[in-house]
Design an enzyme around this catalytic site. Structure first.
Site, PDB file in Angstrom:
ATOM      1  N   ASP A 291      70.332   7.780  35.374  1.00 14.91           N
ATOM      2  CA  ASP A 291      71.320   7.987  34.312  1.00 14.91           C
ATOM      3  C   ASP A 291      70.516   8.342  33.070  1.00 14.91           C
ATOM      4  OD1 ASP A 291      73.575   5.307  35.797  1.00 14.91           O
ATOM      5  OD2 ASP A 291      73.215   7.594  36.126  1.00 14.91           O
TER       6      ASP A 291
ATOM      7  N   ILE B  68      67.883  12.008  42.755  1.00 12.33           N
ATOM      8  CA  ILE B  68      69.015  11.389  43.163  1.00 12.33           C
ATOM      9  C   ILE B  68      70.445  12.079  43.457  1.00 12.33           C
ATOM     10  CG2 ILE B  68      70.663   9.242  42.471  1.00 12.33           C
ATOM     11  CD1 ILE B  68      67.637   8.350  43.084  1.00 12.33           C
TER      12      ILE B  68
ATOM     13  N   ARG C 277      86.385   6.764  39.649  1.00 13.92           N
ATOM     14  CA  ARG C 277      85.690   6.663  41.070  1.00 13.92           C
ATOM     15  C   ARG C 277      85.231   5.328  41.480  1.00 13.92           C
ATOM     16  NH1 ARG C 277      83.033  10.578  42.874  1.00 13.92           N
ATOM     17  NH2 ARG C 277      81.874   9.076  44.377  1.00 13.92           N
TER      18      ARG C 277
ATOM     19  N   ARG D  79      79.072  13.396  45.713  1.00 14.99           N
ATOM     20  CA  ARG D  79      79.086  12.176  45.862  1.00 14.99           C
ATOM     21  C   ARG D  79      80.158  11.594  47.067  1.00 14.99           C
ATOM     22  NH1 ARG D  79      79.456  10.051  39.897  1.00 14.99           N
ATOM     23  NH2 ARG D  79      78.429   8.113  40.773  1.00 14.99           N
ATOM     24  N   PRO D  80      79.598  11.716  48.148  1.00 12.33           N
ATOM     25  CA  PRO D  80      80.457  11.292  49.113  1.00 12.33           C
ATOM     26  C   PRO D  80      80.603   9.560  49.335  1.00 12.33           C
ATOM     27  CG  PRO D  80      78.347  12.125  50.197  1.00 12.33           C
ATOM     28  CD  PRO D  80      78.521  12.343  48.635  1.00 12.33           C
ATOM     29  N   ILE D  81      81.302   9.124  50.326  1.00 10.57           N
ATOM     30  CA  ILE D  81      81.294   7.455  50.241  1.00 10.57           C
ATOM     31  C   ILE D  81      80.956   7.263  51.796  1.00 10.57           C
ATOM     32  CG2 ILE D  81      82.622   7.117  48.350  1.00 10.57           C
ATOM     33  CD1 ILE D  81      85.098   6.409  50.144  1.00 10.57           C
ATOM     34  N   ASP D  82      80.326   8.257  52.677  1.00 16.39           N
ATOM     35  CA  ASP D  82      79.969   7.838  54.111  1.00 16.39           C
ATOM     36  C   ASP D  82      79.329   6.689  54.255  1.00 16.39           C
ATOM     37  OD1 ASP D  82      78.106   9.455  52.538  1.00 16.39           O
ATOM     38  OD2 ASP D  82      77.038  10.004  54.641  1.00 16.39           O
TER      39      ASP D  82
ATOM     40  N   CYS E 197      82.049  15.295  41.422  1.00 14.69           N
ATOM     41  CA  CYS E 197      81.981  15.063  40.151  1.00 14.69           C
ATOM     42  C   CYS E 197      81.078  16.125  39.561  1.00 14.69           C
ATOM     43  CB  CYS E 197      82.087  13.937  39.391  1.00 14.69           C
ATOM     44  SG  CYS E 197      80.419  13.227  39.349  1.00 14.69           S
TER      45      CYS E 197
ATOM     46  N   ARG F 178      84.075   6.819  28.015  1.00 15.35           N
ATOM     47  CA  ARG F 178      84.011   6.067  29.194  1.00 15.35           C
ATOM     48  C   ARG F 178      82.942   4.836  29.220  1.00 15.35           C
ATOM     49  NH1 ARG F 178      82.949   9.115  33.878  1.00 15.35           N
ATOM     50  NH2 ARG F 178      82.919   6.853  34.730  1.00 15.35           N
TER      51      ARG F 178
ATOM     52  N   LYS G 199      78.307  -1.370  31.979  1.00 17.49           N
ATOM     53  CA  LYS G 199      79.310  -0.850  32.372  1.00 17.49           C
ATOM     54  C   LYS G 199      79.309  -0.839  33.914  1.00 17.49           C
ATOM     55  CE  LYS G 199      79.394   3.842  33.173  1.00 17.49           C
ATOM     56  NZ  LYS G 199      79.689   4.398  34.546  1.00 17.49           N
ATOM     57  N   ASN G 200      78.166  -0.729  34.471  1.00 20.76           N
ATOM     58  CA  ASN G 200      78.185  -0.700  36.160  1.00 20.76           C
ATOM     59  C   ASN G 200      78.254  -2.013  36.906  1.00 20.76           C
ATOM     60  OD1 ASN G 200      78.440   2.232  35.817  1.00 20.76           O
ATOM     61  ND2 ASN G 200      76.239   2.426  36.023  1.00 20.76           N
TER      62      ASN G 200
HETATM   63  C1  EPZ Z   1      75.997   4.371  40.785  1.00 19.92           C
HETATM   64  O1  EPZ Z   1      76.688   5.542  41.257  1.00 19.92           O
HETATM   65  C2  EPZ Z   1      76.436   4.431  39.222  1.00 19.92           C
HETATM   66  N1  EPZ Z   1      77.715   4.415  38.929  1.00 19.92           N
HETATM   67  C3  EPZ Z   1      75.947   5.716  38.769  1.00 19.92           C
HETATM   68  O2  EPZ Z   1      76.115   5.653  37.333  1.00 19.92           O
HETATM   69  C4  EPZ Z   1      74.303   6.017  38.969  1.00 19.92           C
HETATM   70  O3  EPZ Z   1      73.794   7.151  38.584  1.00 19.92           O
HETATM   71  C5  EPZ Z   1      74.236   5.685  40.351  1.00 19.92           C
HETATM   72  O4  EPZ Z   1      74.618   4.298  41.017  1.00 19.92           O
HETATM   73  C6  EPZ Z   1      72.720   5.654  40.827  1.00 19.92           C
HETATM   74  O5  EPZ Z   1      72.038   4.597  40.254  1.00 19.92           O
HETATM   75  C7  EPZ Z   1      78.343   3.111  39.183  1.00 19.92           C
HETATM   76  O6  EPZ Z   1      77.759   2.210  39.253  1.00 19.92           O
HETATM   77  C8  EPZ Z   1      79.885   3.032  38.881  1.00 19.92           C
HETATM   78  P1  EPZ Z   1      74.677   5.808  44.742  1.00 19.92           P
HETATM   79  P2  EPZ Z   1      76.729   5.623  42.915  1.00 19.92           P
HETATM   80  O7  EPZ Z   1      75.483   5.607  45.787  1.00 19.92           O
HETATM   81  O8  EPZ Z   1      76.788   4.078  43.666  1.00 19.92           O
HETATM   82  C9  EPZ Z   1      74.362   9.606  47.575  1.00 19.92           C
HETATM   83  C10 EPZ Z   1      76.904   6.297  35.362  1.00 19.92           C
HETATM   84  O9  EPZ Z   1      76.540   7.652  34.443  1.00 19.92           O
HETATM   85  N2  EPZ Z   1      75.664   8.887  48.426  1.00 19.92           N
HETATM   86  O10 EPZ Z   1      73.316   5.041  44.578  1.00 19.92           O
HETATM   87  O11 EPZ Z   1      78.002   6.524  43.388  1.00 19.92           O
HETATM   88  C11 EPZ Z   1      74.959   9.960  46.344  1.00 19.92           C
HETATM   89  O12 EPZ Z   1      75.649  11.198  46.434  1.00 19.92           O
HETATM   90  C12 EPZ Z   1      76.925   6.733  36.612  1.00 19.92           C
HETATM   91  O13 EPZ Z   1      76.973   5.428  34.733  1.00 19.92           O
HETATM   92  C13 EPZ Z   1      75.989   9.481  49.809  1.00 19.92           C
HETATM   93  O14 EPZ Z   1      75.288  10.445  50.138  1.00 19.92           O
HETATM   94  O15 EPZ Z   1      75.448   5.982  43.404  1.00 19.92           O
HETATM   95  C14 EPZ Z   1      73.982  10.148  45.570  1.00 19.92           C
HETATM   96  O16 EPZ Z   1      73.191  11.457  45.908  1.00 19.92           O
HETATM   97  C15 EPZ Z   1      76.688   8.071  37.230  1.00 19.92           C
HETATM   98  N3  EPZ Z   1      76.663   8.530  50.388  1.00 19.92           N
HETATM   99  C16 EPZ Z   1      72.813   8.981  46.006  1.00 19.92           C
HETATM  100  O17 EPZ Z   1      73.413   8.518  47.360  1.00 19.92           O
HETATM  101  C17 EPZ Z   1      77.243   7.317  49.857  1.00 19.92           C
HETATM  102  O18 EPZ Z   1      78.092   6.924  50.735  1.00 19.92           O
HETATM  103  C18 EPZ Z   1      72.752   7.919  45.207  1.00 19.92           C
HETATM  104  O19 EPZ Z   1      74.188   7.421  45.056  1.00 19.92           O
HETATM  105  C19 EPZ Z   1      76.753   7.025  48.784  1.00 19.92           C
HETATM  106  C20 EPZ Z   1      75.915   7.741  48.007  1.00 19.92           C
END
Ligand code: EPZ
Length: 422
Positions: free
Chosen positions: A309, A331, A93, A122-125, A117, A401, A22-23
């Site tokens: 996950d 995480i 998202r 889950r910010p995107i900073d 969520c 999903r 999926k990812n």
């Molecule tokens: C991806 O999410 C996956 N989703 C998630 O899977 C997975 O849990 C996660 O990676 C970790 O492996 C997809 O690939 C679509 P991160 P992502 O950026 O990219 C923080 C599932 O069930 N962060 O690695 O959003 C964030 O809040 C889903 O399939 C910031 O602070 O995860 C988290 O605490 C759930 N700022 C940590 O970093 C940012 O700009 C890791 O998040 C980005 C992230």
């Protein structure tokens, strides 16, 4: 609302074949925009998120054909819309990958900020920091991120925290930047590597994916290609855990063993027999669990650590282990919403901050339980399959999903599971 009716207490036995990741799919589909030519993607899982993403791209003007075998032909050259609306992002998202893809291809993009969520804010900073480092002007107005760049230029980017999404989004935009971009402290997940391999098939020049330093040499032009995505590490891990939780014996086909090292190691540490092999064309994993597992401790970490996950399904498995297990979720801030539901089934789990203490009980008992997110839903199914008696698992749209044909696959393994309602 649809729900699953599950009669538990039956060991899962037989074989299951894992679908596409999926990812990886959710990043590779938007990445086709960078090609400026049609692409064909195969081995896509037929899950809700893929259908939603296909529809979002159609709404933006792309031509997208997706057949029932998970083969998508996408022609992004007819895209006329460059705004990813809140409606789109609230459905999916991961549509935030369109930011990097459109910025790389067209030099501008607008993306509604995805909200938090059930597992955290889950910010995107980090994504935005990366786009700015590549020379884009990024402003946020009324909840919309506007990104514009006359020309993207390569940059050295250090990610404060390992982030899968930011790593991939920066990689997408950097593919068409002038010069070389270096992403340090990059995520190493299998799907990060799969996206890099896909981009290289389109003519990009990416080296180091799968390590914590990724180098991208920008290209003026990329071209269409055909590509088959990798098997889903998390689906495979979910089936391994379900086999162990029901004290069953299951062969999981179409996997990549290195992607499953952390989950295999933790299951073996608990006393479950896990063996890997290949039948000449395909790797498989055999999970054989006849006795009650021992308690173990888990810390979720970026790959190759134990994947966040699989933390929720693992909690369901350890609920009936012998002794006390400790899980630390490093995480996400709030990834224990499945715990109150497991407690209703007789589990003894207390959560303090990021740590869950699980006091193993002999068995769980069926109940009506409610999923709060995709992997919480997977955890509740694992628990219901292992529990004595009947459970109703509600909110299964979350599960739709991310797991392809879950009910059929579980039934083929001997599970007594029926979907009630659509
Ligand atoms: C991806 O999410 C996956 N989703 C998630 O899977 C997975 O849990 C996660 O990676 C970790 O492996 C997809 O690939 C679509 P991160 P992502 O950026 O990219 C923080 C599932 O069930 N962060 O690695 O959003 C964030 O809040 C889903 O399939 C910031 O602070 O995860 C988290 O605490 C759930 N700022 C940590 O970093 C940012 O700009 C890791 O998040 C980005 C992230």
């Amino acid at each position: 609302m649809a729900y699953y009716e599950i009669n538990g207490g039956r060991p899962l036995e037989g074989q299951v074949t894992i679908s596409g990741a999926k990812n990886a799919a959710l990043a590779i589909i938007p990445a086709t925009i960078l090609a400026g030519e049609p692409c064909v993607i195969e081995n896509l899982p037929m899950i809700e998120d893929v259908h939603v993403l296909a529809e979002i791209l159609r709404l933006m003007g792309a031509s997208v054909d997706l057949n029932d075998n998970g083969c998508m032909r996408i022609d992004p050259t007819t895209i006329t819309e460059f705004e990813v609306t809140f409606d789109m992002v609230s459905q999916l998202r991961a549509s935030y990958y369109l930011l990097g893809a459109m910025l790389g291809r067209y030099g501008h993009a607008a993306l509604a900020l995805p909200g938090g969520c059930s597992i955290g804010p889950r910010p995107i900073d980090f994504h935005i920091k990366g786009m700015r480092a590549l020379g884009a002007e990024v402003v946020t107005r009324n909840g919309i991120v506007y990104a514009d760049a006359k020309a993207l230029r390569g940059a050295d980017i250090y990610l404060d925290m390992v982030s899968v999404g930011a790593t991939i989004n920066i990689m997408l935009a950097a593919c068409r930047a002038d010069g070389t971009t270096v992403i340090a402290n990059a995520a190493k997940e299998p799907h990060v590597v799969d996206v890099a391999n896909f981009l290289n098939m389109m003519g990009a020049s990416i080296k180091g994916a799968g390590t914590d330093v990724i180098r991208i040499r920008g290209r003026k032009q990329l071209h269409g290609c055909s590509y088959a995505i990798i098997p889903d590490q998390i689906e495979a891990g979910t089936f391994m855990i379900a086999a162990a939780a029901t004290r069953g014996s299951v062969v999981i086909n179409n996997i990549i063993p290195t992607h499953l090292e952390a989950i295999s190691a933790k299951l073996m540490e608990s006393g479950v027999r896990v063996t890997e092999g290949d039948d000449g064309s395909d790797f498989f994993m055999h999970v054989d669990a006849s006795c009650r597992p021992r308690a173990i401790n888990i810390k979720t970490l970026p790959y190759p650590g134990f994947p966040t996950d699989l933390q929720q399904p693992m909690t369901a498995f350890l609920a009936t282990a012998q002794g006390n297990s400790f899980i630390v979720e490093n995480i996400f801030e709030d990834r224990y919403n499945h715990v109150p539901e497991l407690v209703r089934m007789g589990a003894k789990i207390t959560v303090t901050g990021r740590t869950a203490m699980i006091e193993g009980v002999e068995k769980l008992y069926g109940a009506t339980i409610t999923a709060t997110d995709l992997r919480a839903g997977a955890a509740l199914i694992v628990a219901a399959l292992a529990a004595e008696g009947e459970s109703k698992v509600r909110n299964i749209h979350y599960i739709d999903r991310g797991y392809e044909h879950l009910e059929q696959k579980m039934r083929a393994l001997g599970a007594d599971i029926v979907r009630i309602g659509r």
